[in-house]
Design a protein around this motif. Structure first.
Motif, PDB file in Angstrom:
ATOM      1  N   MET A  17       0.858  -1.177   0.000  1.00 20.96           N
ATOM      2  CA  MET A  17       0.000   0.000   0.000  1.00 20.96           C
ATOM      3  C   MET A  17       0.899   1.233   0.000  1.00 20.96           C
ATOM      4  SD  MET A  17      -3.097   1.044   2.571  1.00 20.96           S
ATOM      5  CE  MET A  17      -2.217   1.382   4.057  1.00 20.96           C
ATOM      6  N   LYS A  18       0.913   1.944  -1.122  1.00 19.55           N
ATOM      7  CA  LYS A  18       1.703   3.163  -1.247  1.00 19.55           C
ATOM      8  C   LYS A  18       0.780   4.367  -1.059  1.00 19.55           C
ATOM      9  CE  LYS A  18       3.155   2.734  -5.344  1.00 19.55           C
ATOM     10  NZ  LYS A  18       3.735   2.809  -6.663  1.00 19.55           N
ATOM     11  N   ILE A  19       0.976   5.089   0.022  1.00 19.11           N
ATOM     12  CA  ILE A  19       0.194   6.288   0.314  1.00 19.11           C
ATOM     13  C   ILE A  19       1.179   7.439   0.526  1.00 19.11           C
ATOM     14  CG2 ILE A  19      -1.430   7.385   1.912  1.00 19.11           C
ATOM     15  CD1 ILE A  19      -2.762   5.111   0.531  1.00 19.11           C
ATOM     16  N   ASN A  20       0.901   8.576  -0.052  1.00 19.65           N
ATOM     17  CA  ASN A  20       1.748   9.755   0.127  1.00 19.65           C
ATOM     18  C   ASN A  20       1.324  10.442   1.430  1.00 19.65           C
ATOM     19  OD1 ASN A  20       3.294  12.053  -0.086  1.00 19.65           O
ATOM     20  ND2 ASN A  20       2.912  12.302  -2.270  1.00 19.65           N
ATOM     21  N   TRP A  21       1.831   9.922   2.545  1.00 21.77           N
ATOM     22  CA  TRP A  21       1.425  10.396   3.870  1.00 21.77           C
ATOM     23  C   TRP A  21       1.806  11.850   4.117  1.00 21.77           C
ATOM     24  CZ3 TRP A  21      -2.064   7.553   6.037  1.00 21.77           C
ATOM     25  CH2 TRP A  21      -2.077   6.179   5.817  1.00 21.77           C
ATOM     26  N   PRO A  65      -7.831   6.063   1.496  1.00 21.27           N
ATOM     27  CA  PRO A  65      -7.674   5.741   0.074  1.00 21.27           C
ATOM     28  C   PRO A  65      -8.192   6.858  -0.832  1.00 21.27           C
ATOM     29  CG  PRO A  65      -8.679   3.905   1.234  1.00 21.27           C
ATOM     30  CD  PRO A  65      -8.663   5.062   2.178  1.00 21.27           C
ATOM     31  N   ASP A  66      -7.482   7.084  -1.926  1.00 21.67           N
ATOM     32  CA  ASP A  66      -7.894   8.065  -2.933  1.00 21.67           C
ATOM     33  C   ASP A  66      -8.968   7.424  -3.801  1.00 21.67           C
ATOM     34  OD1 ASP A  66      -8.171   9.893  -4.968  1.00 21.67           O
ATOM     35  OD2 ASP A  66      -6.064   9.875  -5.563  1.00 21.67           O
ATOM     36  N   GLY A 121      -7.830   0.648  -6.435  1.00 17.18           N
ATOM     37  CA  GLY A 121      -7.197   0.021  -5.285  1.00 17.18           C
ATOM     38  C   GLY A 121      -7.055   0.975  -4.113  1.00 17.18           C
ATOM     39  N   VAL A 122      -6.146   0.637  -3.201  1.00 20.09           N
ATOM     40  CA  VAL A 122      -5.971   1.415  -1.979  1.00 20.09           C
ATOM     41  C   VAL A 122      -4.808   2.393  -2.099  1.00 20.09           C
ATOM     42  CG1 VAL A 122      -5.559   1.223   0.505  1.00 20.09           C
ATOM     43  CG2 VAL A 122      -6.928  -0.493  -0.646  1.00 20.09           C
ATOM     44  N   SER A 123      -3.839   2.093  -2.946  1.00 28.56           N
ATOM     45  CA  SER A 123      -2.635   2.920  -3.066  1.00 28.56           C
ATOM     46  C   SER A 123      -2.898   4.186  -3.874  1.00 28.56           C
ATOM     47  CB  SER A 123      -1.516   2.131  -3.741  1.00 28.56           C
ATOM     48  OG  SER A 123      -1.160   1.017  -2.962  1.00 28.56           O
ATOM     49  N   ASP A 124      -2.033   5.186  -3.657  1.00 22.49           N
ATOM     50  CA  ASP A 124      -2.066   6.395  -4.466  1.00 22.49           C
ATOM     51  C   ASP A 124      -1.463   6.097  -5.841  1.00 22.49           C
ATOM     52  OD1 ASP A 124      -3.185   7.905  -2.473  1.00 22.49           O
ATOM     53  OD2 ASP A 124      -1.319   8.844  -1.841  1.00 22.49           O
ATOM     54  N   ALA A 135       0.546  10.857  -7.919  1.00 22.00           N
ATOM     55  CA  ALA A 135       0.260  11.391  -6.583  1.00 22.00           C
ATOM     56  C   ALA A 135       1.423  11.150  -5.626  1.00 22.00           C
ATOM     57  CB  ALA A 135      -1.016  10.778  -6.030  1.00 22.00           C
ATOM     58  N   MET A 136       2.180  10.095  -5.845  1.00 24.62           N
ATOM     59  CA  MET A 136       3.332   9.811  -4.984  1.00 24.62           C
ATOM     60  C   MET A 136       4.458  10.818  -5.177  1.00 24.62           C
ATOM     61  SD  MET A 136       2.530   7.321  -3.039  1.00 24.62           S
ATOM     62  CE  MET A 136       4.107   6.900  -2.336  1.00 24.62           C
ATOM     63  N   THR A 137       4.435  11.563  -6.284  1.00 25.22           N
ATOM     64  CA  THR A 137       5.493  12.558  -6.539  1.00 25.22           C
ATOM     65  C   THR A 137       5.177  13.913  -5.921  1.00 25.22           C
ATOM     66  OG1 THR A 137       4.527  13.321  -8.637  1.00 25.22           O
ATOM     67  CG2 THR A 137       6.053  11.439  -8.730  1.00 25.22           C
ATOM     68  N   TYR A 138       3.950  14.124  -5.457  1.00 23.96           N
ATOM     69  CA  TYR A 138       3.570  15.430  -4.912  1.00 23.96           C
ATOM     70  C   TYR A 138       4.317  15.715  -3.615  1.00 23.96           C
ATOM     71  CZ  TYR A 138      -0.522  15.178  -8.009  1.00 23.96           C
ATOM     72  OH  TYR A 138      -1.362  15.074  -9.085  1.00 23.96           O
TER      73      TYR A 138
END
Length: 118
Positions: free
Chosen positions: A1-5, A71-72, A77-80, A84-87
């Motif tokens: 699960m990749k999330i941009n916390w 989740p977005d 799925g659940v990951s960004d 979005a991970m680059t923001y």
């Protein structure tokens, strides 16, 4: 699960913070049959929070409610998404720009279009 916390919990992301606070407090208030106006002193707020922490069902319910906003919904799925991970901060909404320096200002008149078809 990749999330941009770092973007989710960024101080500029006020909308997320408000949703997170409501996701935590609304289940507690509803379960205890309270309204926000009932929390008119720090003592009453402390009592409610201590009662909530002492109730395992309410703790689980509150955690699940808070996790539901992570989740977005625009990503599968659940990951960004990879983008979005680059923001580094929440993305600002932009105005449509067609490259000629003019913003999109044309308005379509759907009513007149419908009359022409009749």
């Amino acid at each position: 699960m990749k999330i941009n916390w770092k973007v989710r919990f960024n101080k500029q992301n006020v909308a997320f913070w408000l949703r997170f606070v409501f996701a935590v407090f609304v289940p507690i208030l509803v379960y205890m049959g309270l309204e926000v106006s009932d929390l008119d002193t720090w003592s009453s707020l402390g009592t409610v929070l201590l009662s909530a922490i002492a109730n395992p069902y309410l703790v689980g319910l509150t955690i699940m409610n808070a996790l539901n906003l992570i989740p977005d919904p625009t990503t599968d799925g659940v990951s960004d998404s990879d983008l979005a991970m680059t923001y580094e901060q929440p993305k600002k909404d932009t105005v449509l720009d067609y490259g000629d320096g003019q913003e999109f200002t044309e308005q379509t008149n759907y009513t007149s279009d419908l009359k022409d078809e009749e």
